[in-house]
Design a protein around this motif. Structure first.
Motif, PDB file in Angstrom:
ATOM      1  N   SER A 245       0.752  -1.358   0.066  1.00  0.00           N
ATOM      2  CA  SER A 245       0.037  -0.032  -0.043  1.00  0.00           C
ATOM      3  C   SER A 245       0.897   1.260   0.212  1.00  0.00           C
ATOM      4  O   SER A 245       0.476   2.302  -0.504  1.00  0.00           O
ATOM      5  CB  SER A 245      -0.915  -0.010   1.262  1.00  0.00           C
ATOM      6  OG  SER A 245      -0.375  -0.059   2.278  1.00  0.00           O
ATOM      7  N   LEU A 246       2.021   1.190   0.550  1.00  0.00           N
ATOM      8  CA  LEU A 246       2.988   2.410   0.344  1.00  0.00           C
ATOM      9  C   LEU A 246       3.537   2.753  -0.824  1.00  0.00           C
ATOM     10  O   LEU A 246       3.529   3.761  -1.228  1.00  0.00           O
ATOM     11  CB  LEU A 246       3.997   2.229   1.409  1.00  0.00           C
ATOM     12  CG  LEU A 246       3.556   2.181   3.073  1.00  0.00           C
ATOM     13  CD1 LEU A 246       4.722   1.929   4.124  1.00  0.00           C
ATOM     14  CD2 LEU A 246       3.142   3.385   3.615  1.00  0.00           C
ATOM     15  N   CYS A 247       4.038   1.361  -1.525  1.00  0.00           N
ATOM     16  CA  CYS A 247       4.415   1.529  -2.694  1.00  0.00           C
ATOM     17  C   CYS A 247       3.613   2.161  -3.813  1.00  0.00           C
ATOM     18  O   CYS A 247       3.719   2.949  -4.704  1.00  0.00           O
ATOM     19  CB  CYS A 247       5.043   0.380  -3.171  1.00  0.00           C
ATOM     20  SG  CYS A 247       6.773  -0.169  -2.340  1.00  0.00           S
ATOM     21  N   LYS A 248       1.974   1.446  -3.572  1.00  0.00           N
ATOM     22  CA  LYS A 248       1.325   1.924  -4.643  1.00  0.00           C
ATOM     23  C   LYS A 248       0.943   3.375  -4.390  1.00  0.00           C
ATOM     24  O   LYS A 248       0.469   3.930  -5.220  1.00  0.00           O
ATOM     25  CB  LYS A 248       0.061   1.033  -4.328  1.00  0.00           C
ATOM     26  CG  LYS A 248      -0.049  -0.403  -4.643  1.00  0.00           C
ATOM     27  CD  LYS A 248      -0.742  -0.682  -6.148  1.00  0.00           C
ATOM     28  CE  LYS A 248      -0.225  -2.010  -6.563  1.00  0.00           C
ATOM     29  NZ  LYS A 248      -0.665  -3.179  -5.570  1.00  0.00           N
ATOM     30  N   GLU A 249       1.057   3.969  -3.368  1.00  0.00           N
ATOM     31  CA  GLU A 249       0.662   5.399  -3.005  1.00  0.00           C
ATOM     32  C   GLU A 249       2.025   6.062  -3.122  1.00  0.00           C
ATOM     33  O   GLU A 249       2.156   7.146  -2.655  1.00  0.00           O
ATOM     34  CB  GLU A 249       0.108   5.444  -1.672  1.00  0.00           C
ATOM     35  CG  GLU A 249      -1.198   5.081  -1.436  1.00  0.00           C
ATOM     36  CD  GLU A 249      -2.318   5.149  -2.651  1.00  0.00           C
ATOM     37  OE1 GLU A 249      -2.201   6.143  -3.262  1.00  0.00           O
ATOM     38  OE2 GLU A 249      -3.035   4.395  -2.820  1.00  0.00           O
ATOM     39  N   ARG A 250       2.994   5.586  -3.798  1.00  0.00           N
ATOM     40  CA  ARG A 250       4.217   6.186  -4.319  1.00  0.00           C
ATOM     41  C   ARG A 250       5.044   6.772  -3.058  1.00  0.00           C
ATOM     42  O   ARG A 250       5.620   7.677  -3.241  1.00  0.00           O
ATOM     43  CB  ARG A 250       3.920   7.634  -5.275  1.00  0.00           C
ATOM     44  CG  ARG A 250       3.015   6.905  -6.366  1.00  0.00           C
ATOM     45  CD  ARG A 250       3.350   7.803  -7.705  1.00  0.00           C
ATOM     46  NE  ARG A 250       2.415   7.250  -8.801  1.00  0.00           N
ATOM     47  CZ  ARG A 250       2.876   6.405  -9.859  1.00  0.00           C
ATOM     48  NH1 ARG A 250       3.984   6.143  -9.784  1.00  0.00           N
ATOM     49  NH2 ARG A 250       1.991   6.003 -10.610  1.00  0.00           N
TER      50      ARG A 250
END
Length: 548
Positions: A245-250
Motif C-alpha cells: 500500500s505504501l508503494c502503490k501510493e508512491r
DNA sequence: TGAAGTTTAA
C-alpha cells in the motif's frame, strides 16, 4: 407551482414533468433546462417515482445546437423502432431485484445522517440477504451516509446474524475509509472486534490501504504495528500489505524503511521483494530496482516472471525498448517465459511512443509463444489502434471480443468512447454508452469525462446536463480532473455562474484548484463585471488556504 | 484493485 420535494431539492437536483406539454425541467447544481421527452437520449431515464408538477420555463437559457439534434433524433428513431426494448428482450436473464430497488429508492434521497437513513428504512419490508447487502453497499460505495445508515438498519433486523457476513463488514470499513471518515472507520473496527470473529487481515488491509491512499503514512504504519491488539497476526502477509500500500501510493522510501526495520522480526518472502521492486520501477529508480534484485538473490530467491516484467516496464516507461528487449532475452535464457502481462506492457508502451507498427507485431509474437490474449490485452490493442486513428478496426476488435469469449470490461468501453470523442464521432460515442448501459459493465468518471469534455467543446449544454444528472443518479462523483475540465469548459462557454458552482464544490471538497483554472474563472467574471461572484471566489480561496 | 498489465488529462 413552487419547486418541491425537499430531499431531492436538498441535493440540488430535480426533474419535473408537466403532464400537459410533457416538458421536463431538469435542474442540477444551478444548471437548468427545459426539454421535450423525445430530446432525452435513450439511456437517460427519469425515475418513475418523481412527482409531477406544472412549471414555467423561465430558467431555461440553453440551446441544443443543430448537430446534436441529429444525434438525439437518431437515438430516438431507434427507440421508436423498438431498439431499446429489443436489447432488453435479448438479455439472457435480467435479474429484477425488487428489494434492491426499494431500498435504493430510499437511499437515493440523500439524508443528512445515517440515523435518518435508518429511520426511513424502517418503512421497508424486505428480507435481508447477503446478496442484498452486497448489492446495496456496492451501489452506494461513494455515499457513506446511505451505506452506513443501511448497514445500521441491517444490524437491527431480527433475522440478521452479523457473524455470518464478515465480508460485508469489510466492505463497510472500506466505504468509510474511501469517504475519509477515518475516526468512524476505527470505531467501527473496534465494534467489530467487540462482536468478535469479524476482524481479519483483509479488514485491516482495507484500513491500511485507505490510510495510505490519504497519505496518512503514520496511521498506516501504526495500524500495522497495532495489529495484534485486534487479534490479527503480524506476519509476512500483513507486512506485504503495508509495503504494497505504501508503494502503490508512491512512497517506496517509506516502504523500504519499514522493510529494513522489520526484517529481523518478520522474514520476507519473494513477494516482499517484488513489491519493493515494483515501487522502485514505478518511481523510475532503476538503480534501486536492480539493487532489490541483488538483495533478493542474496536472500535465496530467484527473480520470477513478475520481477522481470517489472524491470521491463521500468525500461518501457523510459521508452528504452532496447533494454526492455535485453531483459526479455535474459528471462528467456533463464527459462522464464513472458506472460500476457509482459506483452501487454510492451505493446502498450510501443503504442504510446507512437511505434504503431512495432506495437501491432506484438500479438503475432505472443501467439507464437502460445500465449492467449485476455481483456486487458485487448484493451491495450484497442488503445493502440485508436491512437493510430484506426477506429473502425478498433470497433471491429471490440465486436470480436464477444465472439471469442473474452468479455469487454468498463475500460474497453471507456477506451473506445474516449477515442470516438477525440475523433469527433459523437454519435458512435453515445451509441456505445447506451450499449454499455445494457451491459454488465458499470461506467465511471473516466467513461463520462471525454463525453463531458466534448459537450463543453461543442457547447452542448443540454447534453452536458443529461450526462451530469445521469452520473448523479448513478452516484458517480467527479474527480479533480473532471472538475477542472468542467470549470474551464463552462467558463469558455460563458456559463460563468455554473462554472462558479463547480469551482465552489471542488474547493469545498478539499481539491486544490490549479492557478490556471482560478485565473480563467476570475478573468471571465471580471470581463462580465460579475464582481460579487469574484469576491466570493476570493473568500473561498482564502478559506481553503487557511484550512491547509 | 491489491506481488506485474489496460481507460481521462494538466
Amino acid at each position: 407551482m413552487a419547486p418541491f420535494c425537499g430531499a431531492l431539492l436538498a441535493a440540488s437536483f430535480y426533474g419535473i414533468k408537466d403532464p400537459k406539454s410533457r416538458m421536463i425541467l431538469l435542474k442540477f447544481r444551478g444548471l437548468c433546462c427545459l426539454v421535450e421527452p423525445h430530446e432525452l437520449p435513450a439511456w437517460f431515464k427519469l425515475p418513475a417515482s418523481r412527482p409531477m408538477t406544472v412549471i414555467s420555463d423561465s430558467d431555461d437559457d440553453f440551446v441544443i445546437p443543430s448537430e446534436s439534434q441529429s444525434l438525439v433524433t437518431s437515438v430516438n428513431t431507434r427507440k421508436a423502432n423498438g431498439f431499446m426494448s429489443d436489447v432488453r428482450k435479448d438479455l439472457p436473464c435480467e435479474i429484477v431485484d425488487d428489494d434492491v430497488d426499494e431500498i435504493s429508492n430510499v437511499l437515493k434521497k440523500r439524508f443528512s445522517s445515517p440515523e435518518l437513513v435508518c429511520l426511513a428504512l424502517n418503512a421497508c419490508s424486505v428480507k435481508v440477504s447477503k446478496s442484498l447487502i452486497d448489492k446495496i453497499l456496492r451501489r452506494f460505495n461513494n455515499n457513506w451516509i446511505s451505506a452506513f445508515g443501511f448497514f445500521k438498519w441491517v444490524d437491527n433486523q431480527p433475522e440478521f446474524n452479523n457473524k455470518q457476513f464478515p465480508k460485508s463488514y469489510d466492505m463497510m470499513v472500506d466505504i468509510l475509509g474511501k469517504c475519509k471518515k477515518f475516526d468512524l472507520m476505527l470505531q467501527f473496527v473496534e465494534e467489530m472486534n467487540r462482536i468478535g470473529g469479524l476482524v481479519s487481515l483483509s479488514t485491516m488491509a482495507k484500513v491500511i490501504r485507505r490510510f495510505s491512499g490519504a497519505r496518512r503514512w503514520h496511521d498506516a504504519i501504526k495500524t500495522f504495528y497495532d495489529l495484534e491488539l485486534l487479534g490479527v497476526k503480524k506476519d509476512c502477509s500483513a507486512l506485504n500489505v503495508l509495503l504494497d500500500s505504501l508503494c502503490k501510493e508512491r512512497n517506496v522510501k517509506c516502504a523500504r524503511d519499514v522493510f529494513l526495520s522489520m526484517r529481523s522480526q518478520i522474514s520476507p518472502n519473494a513477494s516482499s521483494f517484488n513489491i519493493l521492486l515494483h515501487g522502485w520501477c514505478k518511481a523510475r529508480k532503476l538503480d534501486e530496482a536492480k539493487q532489490v534484485i541483488k538483495e533478493m538473490r542474496d536472500f535465496g530467491f530467484t527473480p520470477c516472471v513478475i520481477s522481470y516484467t517489472n524491470l521491463i516496464e521500468a525500461y518501457c516507461i523510459q521508452k528504452d525498448f532496447e533494454n526492455a528487449n535485453a531483459i526479455l532475452a535474459e528471462m528467456r535464457s533463464q527459462g522464464c517465459l513472458p506472460t500476457v502481462v509482459t506483452y501487454t506492457i510492451i505493446m502498450h508502451s510501443l503504442g504510446k511512443a507512437n511505434k504503431i507498427q512495432e506495437a501491432l507485431q506484438v500479438p503475432v509474437k505472443m501467439s507464437r509463444d502460445g500465449c492467449t490474449p485476455d481483456t486487458s490485452f485487448y484493451n491495450s490493442l484497442i488503445y493502440v489502434l485508436c491512437k493510430a486513428g484506426r477506429l473502425a478496426d478498433a470497433n471491429r476488435l471490440f465486436e470480436e471480443m464477444h465472439r471469442d469469449g473474452i468479455p469487454p470490461n468498463a475500460i474497453t468501453y471507456s477506451t473506445l468512447i474516449s477515442a470516438f470523442c477525440d475523433y469527433s464521432q459523437e454519435e458512435d460515442a453515445f451509441k456505445l454508452i447506451t450499449k454499455m448501459g445494457e451491459s454488465p459493465c458499470k461506467p465511471d468518471v473516466k467513461t463520462y469525462h471525454p463525453l463531458l469534455k466534448l459537450c463543453c467543446k461543442r457547447k452542448w449544454t443540454k447534453l452536458l446536463m443529461y450526462l451530469l444528472v445521469d452520473m448523479f443518479e448513478k452516484d458517480i462523483s467527479l474527480d479533480p480532473g473532471t472538475y477542472t475540465m468542467l470549470v474551464q469548459g463552462l467558463c469558455r462557454n460563458d456559463k460563468l455562474q455554473q462554472s462558479c458552482l463547480f469551482f465552489e464544490e471542488m474547493v469545498l471538497k478539499g481539491i486544490a484548484a490549479r492557478p490556471r483554472t482560478l485565473n480563467l474563472l476570475l478573468e471571465g467574471l471580471e470581463k462580465k463585471g460579475i464582481y460579487g461572484a469574484k469576491e466570493k471566489i476570493h473568500q473561498l480561496m482564502l478559506q481553503a488556504r487557511s484550512r491547509r
